[in-house]
Design an enzyme around this catalytic site. Structure first.
Site, PDB file in Angstrom:
ATOM      1  N   LYS A 181       0.859  -1.179   0.000  1.00 38.62           N
ATOM      2  CA  LYS A 181       0.000   0.000   0.000  1.00 38.62           C
ATOM      3  C   LYS A 181       0.896   1.230   0.000  1.00 38.62           C
ATOM      4  O   LYS A 181       1.406   1.639   1.036  1.00 38.62           O
ATOM      5  CB  LYS A 181      -0.895   0.043   1.242  1.00 38.62           C
ATOM      6  CG  LYS A 181      -1.956   1.135   1.113  1.00 38.62           C
ATOM      7  CD  LYS A 181      -2.504   1.590   2.448  1.00 38.62           C
ATOM      8  CE  LYS A 181      -1.719   2.706   3.054  1.00 38.62           C
ATOM      9  NZ  LYS A 181      -1.568   3.898   2.219  1.00 38.62           N
ATOM     10  N   GLU A 254       9.981   1.623  10.599  1.00 37.66           N
ATOM     11  CA  GLU A 254      11.033   2.620  10.315  1.00 37.66           C
ATOM     12  C   GLU A 254      10.353   3.975  10.390  1.00 37.66           C
ATOM     13  O   GLU A 254       9.634   4.355   9.463  1.00 37.66           O
ATOM     14  CB  GLU A 254      11.638   2.379   8.917  1.00 37.66           C
ATOM     15  CG  GLU A 254      12.262   1.009   8.717  1.00 37.66           C
ATOM     16  CD  GLU A 254      13.494   0.761   9.581  1.00 37.66           C
ATOM     17  OE1 GLU A 254      14.075   1.731  10.108  1.00 37.66           O
ATOM     18  OE2 GLU A 254      13.855  -0.417   9.758  1.00 37.66           O
ATOM     19  N   CYS A 288      13.915  11.093   6.206  1.00 37.64           N
ATOM     20  CA  CYS A 288      13.834  10.762   7.633  1.00 37.64           C
ATOM     21  C   CYS A 288      15.147  11.130   8.297  1.00 37.64           C
ATOM     22  O   CYS A 288      15.194  11.468   9.473  1.00 37.64           O
ATOM     23  CB  CYS A 288      13.522   9.293   7.814  1.00 37.64           C
ATOM     24  SG  CYS A 288      14.595   8.218   6.873  1.00 37.64           S
ATOM     25  N   GLU A 382       9.785  16.613  14.774  1.00 35.63           N
ATOM     26  CA  GLU A 382      10.369  16.439  13.442  1.00 35.63           C
ATOM     27  C   GLU A 382       9.776  17.499  12.513  1.00 35.63           C
ATOM     28  O   GLU A 382       8.578  17.479  12.241  1.00 35.63           O
ATOM     29  CB  GLU A 382      10.037  15.044  12.902  1.00 35.63           C
ATOM     30  CG  GLU A 382      10.616  14.803  11.522  1.00 35.63           C
ATOM     31  CD  GLU A 382      10.262  13.435  10.956  1.00 35.63           C
ATOM     32  OE1 GLU A 382       9.110  12.985  11.108  1.00 35.63           O
ATOM     33  OE2 GLU A 382      11.145  12.820  10.331  1.00 35.63           O
ATOM     34  N   ARG A 444      24.514   6.436   3.633  1.00 35.01           N
ATOM     35  CA  ARG A 444      24.404   4.975   3.756  1.00 35.01           C
ATOM     36  C   ARG A 444      24.709   4.368   2.406  1.00 35.01           C
ATOM     37  O   ARG A 444      24.763   5.081   1.411  1.00 35.01           O
ATOM     38  CB  ARG A 444      22.974   4.583   4.153  1.00 35.01           C
ATOM     39  CG  ARG A 444      21.961   4.991   3.084  1.00 35.01           C
ATOM     40  CD  ARG A 444      20.515   4.858   3.494  1.00 35.01           C
ATOM     41  NE  ARG A 444      20.101   3.484   3.626  1.00 35.01           N
ATOM     42  CZ  ARG A 444      18.816   3.093   3.598  1.00 35.01           C
ATOM     43  NH1 ARG A 444      17.855   3.963   3.418  1.00 35.01           N
ATOM     44  NH2 ARG A 444      18.498   1.848   3.741  1.00 35.01           N
TER      45      ARG A 444
HETATM   46  P1  NAD Z   1       2.595   8.725   7.362  1.00 32.74           P
HETATM   47  O1  NAD Z   1       2.834   7.953   8.601  1.00 32.74           O
HETATM   48  O2  NAD Z   1       1.607   9.808   7.361  1.00 32.74           O
HETATM   49  O3  NAD Z   1       2.154   7.708   6.191  1.00 32.74           O
HETATM   50  C1  NAD Z   1       2.922   6.597   5.857  1.00 32.74           C
HETATM   51  C2  NAD Z   1       2.036   5.528   5.265  1.00 32.74           C
HETATM   52  O4  NAD Z   1       1.119   5.070   6.254  1.00 32.74           O
HETATM   53  C3  NAD Z   1       1.190   6.002   4.096  1.00 32.74           C
HETATM   54  O5  NAD Z   1       1.110   4.976   3.140  1.00 32.74           O
HETATM   55  C4  NAD Z   1      -0.164   6.232   4.746  1.00 32.74           C
HETATM   56  O6  NAD Z   1      -1.243   6.128   3.841  1.00 32.74           O
HETATM   57  C5  NAD Z   1      -0.189   5.085   5.723  1.00 32.74           C
HETATM   58  N1  NAD Z   1      -1.158   5.212   6.815  1.00 32.74           N
HETATM   59  C6  NAD Z   1      -1.591   6.342   7.422  1.00 32.74           C
HETATM   60  N2  NAD Z   1      -2.490   6.023   8.384  1.00 32.74           N
HETATM   61  C7  NAD Z   1      -2.603   4.671   8.381  1.00 32.74           C
HETATM   62  C8  NAD Z   1      -3.379   3.745   9.138  1.00 32.74           C
HETATM   63  N3  NAD Z   1      -4.204   4.147  10.102  1.00 32.74           N
HETATM   64  N4  NAD Z   1      -3.254   2.437   8.855  1.00 32.74           N
HETATM   65  C9  NAD Z   1      -2.424   2.009   7.894  1.00 32.74           C
HETATM   66  N5  NAD Z   1      -1.663   2.836   7.136  1.00 32.74           N
HETATM   67  C10 NAD Z   1      -1.758   4.148   7.383  1.00 32.74           C
HETATM   68  O7  NAD Z   1       4.037   9.239   6.893  1.00 32.74           O
HETATM   69  P2  NAD Z   1       4.400  10.198   5.667  1.00 32.74           P
HETATM   70  O8  NAD Z   1       3.966  11.577   6.016  1.00 32.74           O
HETATM   71  O9  NAD Z   1       3.965   9.594   4.376  1.00 32.74           O
HETATM   72  O10 NAD Z   1       6.001  10.080   5.666  1.00 32.74           O
HETATM   73  C11 NAD Z   1       6.818  10.911   6.389  1.00 32.74           C
HETATM   74  C12 NAD Z   1       7.315  10.229   7.639  1.00 32.74           C
HETATM   75  O11 NAD Z   1       8.006   9.024   7.306  1.00 32.74           O
HETATM   76  C13 NAD Z   1       8.334  11.079   8.376  1.00 32.74           C
HETATM   77  O12 NAD Z   1       8.067  11.000   9.753  1.00 32.74           O
HETATM   78  C14 NAD Z   1       9.654  10.409   8.044  1.00 32.74           C
HETATM   79  O13 NAD Z   1      10.670  10.636   8.977  1.00 32.74           O
HETATM   80  C15 NAD Z   1       9.248   8.973   7.985  1.00 32.74           C
HETATM   81  N6  NAD Z   1      10.232   8.176   7.259  1.00 32.74           N
HETATM   82  C16 NAD Z   1      11.016   7.289   7.954  1.00 32.74           C
HETATM   83  C17 NAD Z   1      12.002   6.558   7.294  1.00 32.74           C
HETATM   84  C18 NAD Z   1      12.880   5.585   8.026  1.00 32.74           C
HETATM   85  O14 NAD Z   1      13.504   4.757   7.368  1.00 32.74           O
HETATM   86  N7  NAD Z   1      12.971   5.629   9.325  1.00 32.74           N
HETATM   87  C19 NAD Z   1      12.174   6.726   5.917  1.00 32.74           C
HETATM   88  C20 NAD Z   1      11.356   7.624   5.246  1.00 32.74           C
HETATM   89  C21 NAD Z   1      10.370   8.335   5.930  1.00 32.74           C
END
Ligand code: NAD
Length: 482
Positions: A181, A254, A288, A382, A444
């Site tokens: 997804k 992550e 991130c 963040e 990385r």
């Molecule tokens: P988000 O958490 O809003 O969304 C991520 C995914 O989760 C999307 O596909 C979204 O549709 C889905 N989602 C949202 N609510 C959900 C639910 N209730 N059930 C299931 N799925 C759900 O994150 P974002 O805004 O898309 O991404 C940014 C965030 O991701 C930042 O916090 C960033 O730091 C983090 N990030 C972390 C890494 C890592 O490797 N640690 C890498 C990239 C991004």
């Protein structure tokens, strides 16, 4: 391809075991720069998710290591050859600038090609048992098998191609089936990637892509009875919701980061300022592992902040499709407005804006803010955009480490010093997954272990090698052996 030529509107379908599936309800995918609709994707209902998992579960992958290697390597090569097509899609749906999107597309080659090379390597182990007074003439062997059930993969917007690749490539390398997804904000790149995989020879039952609103179909991705493991990259809020909802399933999380770049008094300040500005602004600051706080010791802070401003002024922020642009938009105007508010709040607490420009919609220019209190929202939470916040710390490594560890996050860090005694303390005492000396926190290679602790993750690592381990069950078996 000319970056200024906009791709035509894409009316997309889901890919359920390779079959194209439409729904009555659709989601608009918008270009954050001009708010135009660049694509329409189906809004899946929970029953679509169920169908995808059931189809995947019913299929038993039989690909040999050689066949997997071929599919993965072909995918890498197709992505390399279609780099500009993918970059155009990424820029259109995310607002990342053309330079960032080209980099995003070229990085994916490494993920797929390294997975191809690793899939042919058997990492089974052998233990001889005649090694103690209680020993026996036996050997214990280990072998890694794909999961019994299906992998549920949920990905964020900020790297529309690579976050998806980091889940799919190791899954395919280990002969697993996946239901993906992608985020509703940038789903077009993920759907295009699925087509490349099918074209490269992946049995369609091994990969489904479902699109939709997380409020209606998100929980179906987390609780499906055929999902063995949920691998999620995204925000802390959603990650914790998944941890609470998944129940008796493996979960790889992550999550967000709040990574410091630390500048000590012995540092080459020009080099440190370069790392600070690059690390805070690449990918519009939406990594991130972007530099989200610069912790500089007081004795060199004035000279350092002058250099930061000088370098930030060279960045061109504007139309993401212009090949000269260095910083495109952030994901939407709402996020840009939040960053603006946080900067203004920090100013109210004594911070000083040294460089920036008024926000225009989702366009938020690199903004240098000095004398930021270490515990204000701008740097304590963040801030997922191109803000370059300078936090001045006392000339005392213990204080620098305390400030660095003072947030809930623990993803990565960058350290600018040549002193080995400092380096060894940072490696030992920073509460993070990674310490990069003289590099941005995001540095990385695609196969090195990567991941955070505290609110940034549960300690499971990604990177192709670790993800392949995480997507397998270890079978231990033994037999008599003299
Ligand atoms: P988000 O958490 O809003 O969304 C991520 C995914 O989760 C999307 O596909 C979204 O549709 C889905 N989602 C949202 N609510 C959900 C639910 N209730 N059930 C299931 N799925 C759900 O994150 P974002 O805004 O898309 O991404 C940014 C965030 O991701 C930042 O916090 C960033 O730091 C983090 N990030 C972390 C890494 C890592 O490797 N640690 C890498 C990239 C991004």
């Amino acid at each position: 391809m000319n970056a200024n030529v906009k791709p035509p509107l894409r009316r997309e379908s889901m890919r359920i075991a390779g079959r194209l599936v439409q729904t009555d309800d659709q989601i608009e995918v918008r270009n954050p720069y001009d708010d135009s609709v660049v694509g329409l994707v189906p809004a899946a209902r929970p029953e679509h998710v169920r169908e995808a998992f059931a189809k995947a579960r019913a299929f038993k992958p039989t690909l040999t290591r050689y066949e997997r290697q071929q599919i993965l390597q072909k995918t890498a090569e197709m992505l390399r050859d279609r780099r500009e097509v993918f970059a155009a899609l990424i820029t259109a749906e995310s607002g990342l600038c053309w330079k960032d999107s080209l980099y995003e597309a070229s990085r994916a080659y490494d993920v797929w090609s390294l997975s191809a090379q690793l899939t042919i390597k058997d990492d089974g182990e052998i233990y001889s048992c005649d090694i103690s007074p209680n020993g026996k003439a036996r050997k214990i062997y280990t072998t890694r098998l794909p999961l019994l059930g299906v992998i549920s993969a949920i990905t964020p917007f900020n790297h529309p191609l690579n976050m998806v690749s980091h889940k799919l490539a190791p899954a395919i390398a280990t002969n697993n089936r996946v239901v993906l997804k992608p985020t509703e904000l940038t789903p077009l790149t993920a759907l295009a990637l699925a087509d490349v995989l099918y074209e490269a020879g992946l049995p369609p039952e091994m990969l489904s892509v479902v699109t939709g609103n997380p409020s209606t179909m998100g929980d179906a991705m987390i609780t499906d009875p055929d999902a063995d493991l949920v691998t999620f990259t995204g925000s802390v809020r959603v990650g914790k919701h998944i941890a609470n909802t998944a129940g008796y399933k493996r979960v790889v999380l992550e999550l967000g980061g709040n990574d410091p770049l630390i500048v000590m008094e012995d540092a080459d300040l020009d080099k440190a300022a370069e790392l600070a500005v690059t690390g805070a602004t690449k990918n519009s600051g939406q990594r991130c592992t972007a530099v989200k706080r610069i912790l500089v010791v007081e004795s060199v802070a004035d000279a350092f902040s002058r250099l930061v401003v000088e370098k930030a002024k060279r960045l061109k922020c504007g139309d993401p499709s212009d090949p000269e642009t260095d910083v495109g938009t952030v994901i939407d105007a709402r996020s840009a407005t939040l960053f603006e508010t946080r900067v203004n709040d920090a100013v109210g607490l004594g911070a000083e804006i040294l460089h920036g420009a008024p926000r225009r919609g989702a366009l938020f220019a690199p903004t240098v803010v000095d004398r930021v209190p270490y515990d204000c929202e701008l740097v304590h939470e963040e801030t997922f955009g191109p803000v370059i916040p300078i936090v001045r710390c006392p000339d005392d490594i213990a204080e620098v480490i305390r400030v660095s560890n003072s947030t809930a996050y623990g993803l990565s860090s960058g350290v600018c010093t040549n002193r080995l005694d400092y380096v060894s303390r940072f490696v030992a005492e920073l509460e993070v997954g990674t310490v990069n000396v003289w590099e941005v926190p995001g540095y990385r290679i695609e196969m090195s272990p990567f991941g955070g602790i505290k609110d940034s993750g549960l300690g499971d690592k990604e990177g192709v090698v670790e993800a392949m381990k995480g997507f397998t069950n270890v079978r231990t078996w033994s037999m008599p052996w003299h």
